[in-house]
Design a protein around this motif. Sequence first.
Motif, PDB file in Angstrom:
ATOM      1  N   SER A 107       7.736   4.043   3.709  1.00 29.96           N
ATOM      2  CA  SER A 107       7.409   3.178   4.842  1.00 29.96           C
ATOM      3  C   SER A 107       8.518   3.290   5.871  1.00 29.96           C
ATOM      4  O   SER A 107       9.594   3.832   5.604  1.00 29.96           O
ATOM      5  CB  SER A 107       7.231   1.713   4.412  1.00 29.96           C
ATOM      6  OG  SER A 107       8.477   1.044   4.295  1.00 29.96           O
ATOM      7  N   PRO A 198       2.652   2.726   6.693  1.00 27.05           N
ATOM      8  CA  PRO A 198       3.073   1.350   6.979  1.00 27.05           C
ATOM      9  C   PRO A 198       4.364   1.320   7.781  1.00 27.05           C
ATOM     10  O   PRO A 198       5.330   2.019   7.459  1.00 27.05           O
ATOM     11  CB  PRO A 198       3.249   0.736   5.593  1.00 27.05           C
ATOM     12  CG  PRO A 198       3.474   1.902   4.670  1.00 27.05           C
ATOM     13  CD  PRO A 198       2.731   3.056   5.254  1.00 27.05           C
ATOM     14  N   ALA A 255       6.309  -5.767  -0.679  1.00 25.43           N
ATOM     15  CA  ALA A 255       4.870  -5.756  -0.441  1.00 25.43           C
ATOM     16  C   ALA A 255       4.315  -4.330  -0.480  1.00 25.43           C
ATOM     17  O   ALA A 255       3.248  -4.091  -1.033  1.00 25.43           O
ATOM     18  CB  ALA A 255       4.562  -6.432   0.895  1.00 25.43           C
ATOM     19  N   ILE A 256       5.049  -3.403   0.132  1.00 20.29           N
ATOM     20  CA  ILE A 256       4.594  -2.002   0.124  1.00 20.29           C
ATOM     21  C   ILE A 256       4.637  -1.431  -1.293  1.00 20.29           C
ATOM     22  O   ILE A 256       3.713  -0.756  -1.748  1.00 20.29           O
ATOM     23  CB  ILE A 256       5.454  -1.149   1.067  1.00 20.29           C
ATOM     24  CG1 ILE A 256       5.343  -1.667   2.507  1.00 20.29           C
ATOM     25  CG2 ILE A 256       5.043   0.321   0.994  1.00 20.29           C
ATOM     26  CD1 ILE A 256       3.941  -1.696   3.065  1.00 20.29           C
ATOM     27  N   ASP A 257       5.718  -1.726  -2.023  1.00 18.58           N
ATOM     28  CA  ASP A 257       5.859  -1.222  -3.379  1.00 18.58           C
ATOM     29  C   ASP A 257       4.766  -1.769  -4.290  1.00 18.58           C
ATOM     30  O   ASP A 257       4.309  -1.070  -5.215  1.00 18.58           O
ATOM     31  CB  ASP A 257       7.227  -1.597  -3.946  1.00 18.58           C
ATOM     32  CG  ASP A 257       8.380  -0.941  -3.189  1.00 18.58           C
ATOM     33  OD1 ASP A 257       8.130   0.035  -2.477  1.00 18.58           O
ATOM     34  OD2 ASP A 257       9.516  -1.426  -3.330  1.00 18.58           O
ATOM     35  N   ALA A 258       4.335  -3.001  -4.041  1.00 18.67           N
ATOM     36  CA  ALA A 258       3.309  -3.618  -4.885  1.00 18.67           C
ATOM     37  C   ALA A 258       1.969  -2.922  -4.756  1.00 18.67           C
ATOM     38  O   ALA A 258       1.112  -3.029  -5.646  1.00 18.67           O
ATOM     39  CB  ALA A 258       3.177  -5.096  -4.556  1.00 18.67           C
ATOM     40  N   ARG A 259       1.769  -2.204  -3.647  1.00 19.07           N
ATOM     41  CA  ARG A 259       0.486  -1.494  -3.456  1.00 19.07           C
ATOM     42  C   ARG A 259       0.405  -0.245  -4.332  1.00 19.07           C
ATOM     43  O   ARG A 259      -0.688   0.256  -4.588  1.00 19.07           O
ATOM     44  CB  ARG A 259       0.349  -1.054  -1.999  1.00 19.07           C
ATOM     45  CG  ARG A 259       0.323  -2.177  -0.988  1.00 19.07           C
ATOM     46  CD  ARG A 259       0.197  -1.572   0.405  1.00 19.07           C
ATOM     47  NE  ARG A 259       0.418  -2.540   1.464  1.00 19.07           N
ATOM     48  CZ  ARG A 259       0.422  -2.221   2.768  1.00 19.07           C
ATOM     49  NH1 ARG A 259       0.240  -0.947   3.134  1.00 19.07           N
ATOM     50  NH2 ARG A 259       0.625  -3.142   3.666  1.00 19.07           N
ATOM     51  N   SER A 260       1.562   0.258  -4.736  1.00 18.33           N
ATOM     52  CA  SER A 260       1.604   1.543  -5.469  1.00 18.33           C
ATOM     53  C   SER A 260       1.174   1.363  -6.917  1.00 18.33           C
ATOM     54  O   SER A 260       1.400   0.321  -7.527  1.00 18.33           O
ATOM     55  CB  SER A 260       3.018   2.124  -5.412  1.00 18.33           C
ATOM     56  OG  SER A 260       3.413   2.303  -4.071  1.00 18.33           O
TER      57      SER A 260
END
Length: 260
Positions: A107, A198, A255-260
């Motif tokens: 990101s 993102p 938040a970005i890491d949680a999407r992975s």
Amino acid sequence: MLNYITTGTPTDLPPLLIVHGLFGSARNWGVIAKRLSDQRLVVSVDMRNHGESPRFATQSYPDMAGDLADVLDHLTPTHGAFHVLGHSMGGKAAMLLALTRPDLLKSLIVADISPVAYSHDNSHLIHAMRDLDLTDIERRSEADAALKDKIPDAGVRAFLLQSLVVKEKKWLLNHDVLEADMPKIVGFPEVATQYDGPAFFVSGGESTYVSRDHRDATKALFPNAKFASIPGTGHWLHAEKPREFEAACRAWMDAIDARS
């Protein structure tokens, strides 16, 4: 390749690359890097013509983005894609990196800058630093006092003096190239691509560097951009409100890491 400092150790989370702004260095970000390294590896670079990195004849954004790509091409085979955080000039370099080498990024985080040309010019700061006679300077406080007339803002002086090595009587800045390429530094190159990943644009609530008038230009290049501001702080938001800035970056990466 650029000089860089690693903080912390690799974890299961994507690492973070920190890119400082004009007249800065990796060391300026030591507190933020240390705090964010509790969850992930943090790498902070010295940009070209700054800190301990090599001296070059240019300071263009294609050059700076290429430097960052070289660092990440070296690191990503081991660590995977990085979150990339850039402030001011470093934010513009990070933006161009995202636009040209999106494969290297998890990101993008941009601190208090927009992908537009600005009218301000920091050449007067270069003149003040370059004109300072370091011959009899033995302490940083003496350099601060000597700069006071030309640079009245104590915060700006303190920031600049972080790049002065008093014992060696030298600046860790290539003043001549930075002055010559100041029009490039305050500008932003024409780009025909978009970064669809993102992107988080966080600004100082009292800063004059980012305005709502910049939103269209930002969205044109970064269609998934999200925006936030930190009240009561200016352009150096990471130094003025470090805890709030750290929390904003941490929440974004989580938040970005949680999407992975």
